[in-house]
Write a protein that holds these residues in place. Structure first.
Motif, PDB file in Angstrom:
ATOM      1  N   ILE A  26       0.865  -1.186   0.000  1.00 35.76           N
ATOM      2  CA  ILE A  26       0.000   0.000   0.000  1.00 35.76           C
ATOM      3  C   ILE A  26       0.896   1.229   0.000  1.00 35.76           C
ATOM      4  O   ILE A  26       1.761   1.379   0.875  1.00 35.76           O
ATOM      5  CB  ILE A  26      -0.912   0.010   1.237  1.00 35.76           C
ATOM      6  N   HIS A  27       0.696   2.117  -0.945  1.00 39.22           N
ATOM      7  CA  HIS A  27       1.536   3.305  -1.032  1.00 39.22           C
ATOM      8  C   HIS A  27       1.092   4.354  -0.017  1.00 39.22           C
ATOM      9  O   HIS A  27       0.034   4.253   0.618  1.00 39.22           O
ATOM     10  CB  HIS A  27       1.510   3.879  -2.450  1.00 39.22           C
ATOM     11  N   GLY A  28       1.892   5.391   0.116  1.00 34.76           N
ATOM     12  CA  GLY A  28       1.607   6.464   1.064  1.00 34.76           C
ATOM     13  C   GLY A  28       1.369   7.777   0.354  1.00 34.76           C
ATOM     14  O   GLY A  28       0.806   7.833  -0.746  1.00 34.76           O
ATOM     15  N   LEU A 762       0.627  -7.516   5.081  1.00 32.29           N
ATOM     16  CA  LEU A 762       0.337  -6.134   4.716  1.00 32.29           C
ATOM     17  C   LEU A 762       1.639  -5.333   4.750  1.00 32.29           C
ATOM     18  O   LEU A 762       2.292  -5.243   5.786  1.00 32.29           O
ATOM     19  CB  LEU A 762      -0.670  -5.517   5.689  1.00 32.29           C
ATOM     20  N   SER A 763       1.981  -4.761   3.620  1.00 28.49           N
ATOM     21  CA  SER A 763       3.201  -3.962   3.499  1.00 28.49           C
ATOM     22  C   SER A 763       2.787  -2.534   3.175  1.00 28.49           C
ATOM     23  O   SER A 763       2.305  -2.250   2.076  1.00 28.49           O
ATOM     24  CB  SER A 763       4.099  -4.532   2.385  1.00 28.49           C
ATOM     25  N   ALA A 764       2.958  -1.621   4.136  1.00 31.06           N
ATOM     26  CA  ALA A 764       2.383  -0.277   4.016  1.00 31.06           C
ATOM     27  C   ALA A 764       3.448   0.787   4.227  1.00 31.06           C
ATOM     28  O   ALA A 764       4.250   0.702   5.162  1.00 31.06           O
ATOM     29  CB  ALA A 764       1.257  -0.083   5.029  1.00 31.06           C
ATOM     30  N   HIS A 765       3.425   1.790   3.356  1.00 29.74           N
ATOM     31  CA  HIS A 765       4.381   2.894   3.414  1.00 29.74           C
ATOM     32  C   HIS A 765       3.687   4.172   3.865  1.00 29.74           C
ATOM     33  O   HIS A 765       2.604   4.506   3.371  1.00 29.74           O
ATOM     34  CB  HIS A 765       5.014   3.100   2.035  1.00 29.74           C
ATOM     35  N   SER A 766       4.273   4.878   4.813  1.00 29.66           N
ATOM     36  CA  SER A 766       3.848   6.219   5.204  1.00 29.66           C
ATOM     37  C   SER A 766       2.377   6.234   5.582  1.00 29.66           C
ATOM     38  O   SER A 766       1.940   5.495   6.464  1.00 29.66           O
ATOM     39  CB  SER A 766       4.153   7.192   4.067  1.00 29.66           C
ATOM     40  N   LEU A 767       1.573   7.065   4.915  1.00 32.80           N
ATOM     41  CA  LEU A 767       0.158   7.160   5.232  1.00 32.80           C
ATOM     42  C   LEU A 767      -0.572   5.856   4.933  1.00 32.80           C
ATOM     43  O   LEU A 767      -1.642   5.603   5.480  1.00 32.80           O
ATOM     44  CB  LEU A 767      -0.472   8.312   4.451  1.00 32.80           C
ATOM     45  N   GLY A 768      -0.003   5.014   4.074  1.00 33.70           N
ATOM     46  CA  GLY A 768      -0.601   3.714   3.820  1.00 33.70           C
ATOM     47  C   GLY A 768      -0.680   2.855   5.063  1.00 33.70           C
ATOM     48  O   GLY A 768      -1.577   2.008   5.184  1.00 33.70           O
ATOM     49  N   ALA A 769       0.240   3.069   6.025  1.00 33.83           N
ATOM     50  CA  ALA A 769       0.176   2.330   7.280  1.00 33.83           C
ATOM     51  C   ALA A 769      -1.051   2.729   8.086  1.00 33.83           C
ATOM     52  O   ALA A 769      -1.681   1.895   8.741  1.00 33.83           O
ATOM     53  CB  ALA A 769       1.448   2.581   8.092  1.00 33.83           C
ATOM     54  N   VAL A 770      -1.418   4.007   8.052  1.00 31.56           N
ATOM     55  CA  VAL A 770      -2.625   4.455   8.736  1.00 31.56           C
ATOM     56  C   VAL A 770      -3.854   3.794   8.106  1.00 31.56           C
ATOM     57  O   VAL A 770      -4.767   3.337   8.818  1.00 31.56           O
ATOM     58  CB  VAL A 770      -2.726   5.992   8.660  1.00 31.56           C
TER      59      VAL A 770
END
Length: 941
Positions: A26-28, A762-770
């Motif tokens: 998931i991008h941010g 789940l691999s999440a970057h920046s705002l994607g982690a939220v």
């Protein structure tokens, strides 16, 4: 994002003999393209399922054989950045559409203030998601912002265009008009003041409807489509899933709107009522005697007697005015107290009828008012009087906004909240009356004493209740509200002063313009036409003070940075020189302690230049991470500037000179006359140029795209016309994909155990982690029986701990995530997080062993051993937006992993910042570790 219509759509179900692990990236805020997330070319990916151009899942067409995981990229950035107006507006119209997104920035900040309040635990009150204390106050604040928006367009339409640009030149004389207005409007010189105002009323009404339509279109496009509506009705037993759990785990949090149509119609009704109040008050006030036109004389006995005469001579203006005031009060009560829950009710027949009555009444009053002005025209006074309604309305609205924002300081503590509103109101009223000349300087001790009590009480609250682990020590609602005041009045000042500057611009002469260069059609009148158009002083003062503040900030920025660098503020401590023959002392630990070479020391060694580049990048990142402290100081400046603007605006109609009035009036006159216009016009020109460039180059993106990513995540619960939340679609859509993979029928048993299981990383970057964390809690609320041991979370470059966790503790705080709390950044230390590091402790529990109730770590662990890597976070100091998710220290912290700071894929040495985590060796190592340590039962790939 690649358009799905040009690609073959593949099924998202697991294939026989294929990978059982889905790695979902998931991008941010960088809005990384799907092929970059996966690590391939753009022509090597294909969409999964029925995604569209706004959001969807993508995977590689021909992945390498034997790959243990299926890698998919979830692209959602177009939901936050795509302007709905661009689908039907072209060219210049697109620029106008994007300008409305700038106008709703204050509304989005008010929404942030709403979520920064202390939210009650779900299920603890009479409502499943009780709004909690302060909700009505923030919603009322949001309504006042709508009224500021309306007053601004009324100041343009009524004050400038209908009145100032058509000054009366006496009986029997033609009426002059602004030379810059098109000749097609020359017919208006034969109209009366009231008739011109009736025509000008179309401008604010059209602006209100335009903002409503823009917000409505965006909301429709951001609603979850049918394919993700599987969890709108929680299964049996899910309604109790949030008991004892966090707010994010509440059923239906993302699948129901948070602002009802009742609230939206109430805002429209309030704006229409204000338009009527301004028009009708001008119609009545123009009939009073000339010496009763000042605020101080209106309440005199002789002027009050004239009021009865005016009512009798002006038709139905007085009854319509009374009805408009009652309608405005009714909308305020509706917005502030109608709904005790953060979400809109699912069925609200009574509310729908009431809201329909409100906005229908507002529309009817507008039509009746216009008819009153046309049939009973207001006569033109000689000389023409300014349109006083917007002067008074702008002053009162700014005062009310400041009062509510000050009360926001006590919103999270819940103590002294009502007293703060009362004290701020009394203090503001005394200041206005003093500036108006009703009282002498001796009354200034009242606002001074109230302010001192405020400060002492607020500091005492922080001492008793803590708050160091919350943004701005618990003052988050006030900070966001003051930021909304700043942006709202900056935009208002830019519009009003910009139009005035345009109307005053001489055709062929240098400034200052002469009257003959500004007017045409005077017809030889002997009336002295002014060379300056008059506008409400609040706009000029706000713009001037803003410009002065920017100049002071720029002047102080260079010395401050120089002091920080030269005096050690941004330079790590160096070990002292050896005093004897023994070994040199060890360098004391600091934020930069693992840097071998200080570029200021002149030392040389193999690789020293690379270390120096890394050091500089870290230092620059540390400099940019002081935003919370800097914004806190800015809030104090906004507060002070607003108070000065209120007092100085009231001085205009004041009488009597006292020492402090003279002291205030001199500098404020200089600011209003010399600084306001050009500074605001310059800023507005820059913004307009940015919008034009953005519309010409990116077409589909909103201006300030990254800002929209952050602001639009929170559900829109305060202002119905604010930036629509993409989370209402993204969170359920992501949760649906996770659920589909985990619960899909297996095409064959696992070879090791014969059991049917799939897993998700789940691999999440920046705002994607939220977004990912919100989706996990949404899954818990909608599918309480789901086996969360089959889900792992890998984050990188995140702001969960210092930003989201501190600004919105009940949503992403340590008690929700199961991580350590942290203090805010310092402003002048080398390491902005030095105080935070020194006070780090597992106060709320690392890895889910601290707070009671459900946390993210406990959710993912689901009874597994503490060593199980259910969540890992990668961070690096060279990333200006990447922070540890648990703690800076590695001791007792099994969550954070320090990443390499070299940008991969470059032939030369480049220091990595906020992007490209997935291509690093650190990511590959952590990913492999999480996959290999999956629990037994055949889940190991």
């Amino acid at each position: 994002m690649v358009e799905s219509s040009a690609q073959k759509v593949v099924s998202g179900a697991p294939q026989a003999g294929g990978p059982r692990v889905l790695e979902l990236r998931i991008h941010g805020i960088k809005n990384t393209a799907p092929h970059d997330l996966i690590g391939c070319r753009a022509d090597q990916i294909e969409p999964v399922g029925d995604g569209d151009a706004l959001s969807g899942f993508w995977t590689e067409k021909d992945p390498p054989a034997g790959q243990p995981t299926r890698v998919e990229a979830y692209s959602w950035g177009n939901l936050a950045r795509t302007s709905p107006s661009s689908s039907f507006l072209k060219g210049v119209a697109r620029v106008l559409g994007q300008s409305f997104w700038f106008l709703v920035v204050p509304f989005a900040l008010a929404n942030a203030a709403y979520w920064a309040r202390r939210l009650p635990a779900p299920g603890t009150g009479a409502r499943p998601l009780a709004a909690g204390p302060g909700a009505g106050t923030v919603r009322l604040f949001a309504l006042l912002l709508s009224l500021v928006f309306t007053t601004t367009f009324c100041a343009v339409a009524f004050g400038l265009l209908a009145v100032e640009c058509f000054p009366s030149t006496g009986p029997g004389q033609p009426t002059a008009m602004c030379r810059q207005l098109p000749e097609a409007l020359d017919f208006l010189t034969g109209w009366s003041r009231g008739q011109r105002l009736a025509l000008a009323a179309l401008v604010p009404v059209a602006a209100i409807l335009a903002v409503f339509v823009t917000a409505k279109l965006a909301t429709v496009r951001n609603l979850a489509p049918v394919r993700v509506s599987w969890n709108e009705e929680p299964p049996q037993g899910a309604a109790q899933a949030s008991d004892g759990g966090p707010f994010l785990a509440s059923p239906g949090l993302w699948t129901r709107p948070h602002v009802s149509t009742v609230t939206g119609r109430a805002h429209i009704a309030a704006c229409l009522a204000l338009v009527c109040i301004l028009l009708l008050s001008d119609s009545m006030g123009a009939l009073w005697r000339r010496d009763c036109q000042t605020p101080l004389r209106m309440l005199g006995s002789d002027c009050l007697r004239d009021l009865g005469t005016a009512i009798g001579r002006d038709g139905l203006a007085a009854p319509f005015l009374a009805l408009s005031v009652l309608l405005l009060l009714a909308t305020m009560v509706t917005v502030a107290f109608f709904y005790p829950e953060v979400r809109a009710p699912e069925e609200d027949a009574a509310g729908t009828k009431w809201s329909n009555a409100l906005w229908t009444g507002g529309a009817a009053l507008v039509l009746l008012t216009i008819g009153q002005l046309i049939l009973v025209p207001t006569p033109d006074a000689v000389p023409s009087l300014p349109f006083a309604g917007t002067w008074v309305a702008s002053l009162l609205l700014l005062t009310a906004l400041v009062v509510l924002a000050v009360a926001g300081l006590f919103m999270r503590s819940g103590r002294g909240f009502q007293l703060a509103i009362a004290g701020a109101s009394v203090s503001s009223a005394v200041l206005i009356l003093w500036a108006g000349g009703l009282w002498d300087d001796s009354v200034l001790w009242i606002p001074a004493a109230i302010t001192a009590v405020f400060i002492a009480f607020y500091v005492g609250l922080q001492t008793r209740d803590g708050g160091t682990d919350e943004g701005w020590r618990g003052g988050g609602p006030a900070v966001f509200m003051f930021a909304a005041i700043l942006t709202a009045h900056f935009l208002s000042s830019a519009l009003v002063l910009g139009l005035r500057k345009l109307l005053q611009w001489p055709m062929d002469k240098e400034l200052p313009a002469r009257p003959e260069e500004l007017w045409r059609g005077a017809g030889g009148s002997e009336v002295d036409l002014h060379d300056v158009l008059d506008v409400p002083s609040v706009y000029a003062l706000t713009g001037g003070l803003l410009l002065v503040g920017i100049v002071l900030a720029l002047v102080g920025f260079v010395p401050a940075c120089s002091w920080l660098i030269l005096k050690g503020g941004l330079t790590p401590m160096q070990p002292p020189a050896p005093a004897g023959t023994g070994p040199p002392p060890v360098q004391p630990p600091s934020y930069f302690s693992d840097i071998d070479v200080d570029p200021l020391s002149g030392a040389e060694s193999p690789g020293s230049e690379r270390r120096n580049l890394t050091y500089r990048r870290r230092r620059l990142s540390a400099l940019t991470q002081r935003g919370e402290a800097a914004f806190g100081l800015l809030t104090l400046l906004i507060w002070g500037a607003a108070v000065l603007a209120i007092a100085a605006s009231a001085l205009r109609n004041g009488s009597g000179a006292t020492r402090y009035r003279v002291l205030l009036k001199g500098p404020m006159d200089v600011i209003q006359e010399d600084f306001a216009g050009w500074g605001i016009v310059l800023a507005a020109t820059v913004i307009l140029a940015f919008m034009v460039l953005n519309a010409a180059t990116s077409k589909e993106e909103r201006p300030l795209a990254i800002l929209w990513d952050v602001m639009c995540f929170l559900p829109n619960a305060a202002h119905p016309f604010g930036a629509p939340s993409y989370s209402n679609r993204v969170v359920p859509e992501l949760a649906r994909r996770i659920n589909d993979w985990l619960e899909a029928p297996s095409p064959g048993p696992a070879p090791e155990t014969g059991e049917h299981h799939h897993t998700v990383l789940l691999s999440a970057h920046s705002l994607g982690a939220v977004v990912a964390i919100a989706a996990l809690f949404h899954l818990k609320a909608s599918k309480p029986g789901l086996d969360f041991k089959r889900i792992r979370l890998l984050t990188y470059g995140v702001q969960l701990r210092p930003y989201f966790g501190r600004f919105f503790p009940e949503l992403f705080g340590p008690a929700v995530l199961g991580t350590w709390p942290t203090r805010g950044p310092g402003l002048f230390s080398a390491d902005p997080w030095k105080a935070a590091r020194l006070n780090e402790a597992p106060g709320n529990g690392s890895e889910g062993n601290g707070p009671e109730g459900l946390t993210l770590v406990k959710l993912l662990r689901a009874g597994q051993e503490a060593e199980t890597p259910v969540w890992r976070n990668i961070w690096r100091r060279s990333d200006f937006l990447g922070f540890p998710a648990c703690a800076h220290t590695p001791h007792g912290n099994h969550l954070d992993v320090y990443g390499v700071e070299t940008e991969p894929g470059h032939s030369q040495f480049v220091v990595a910042t906020h992007g490209n985590y997935t291509a690093t060796t650190t990511y590959a190592m952590v990913r492999q570790d999480m996959l290999e340590h999956w629990p037994a039962r055949g889940l190991r790939p």
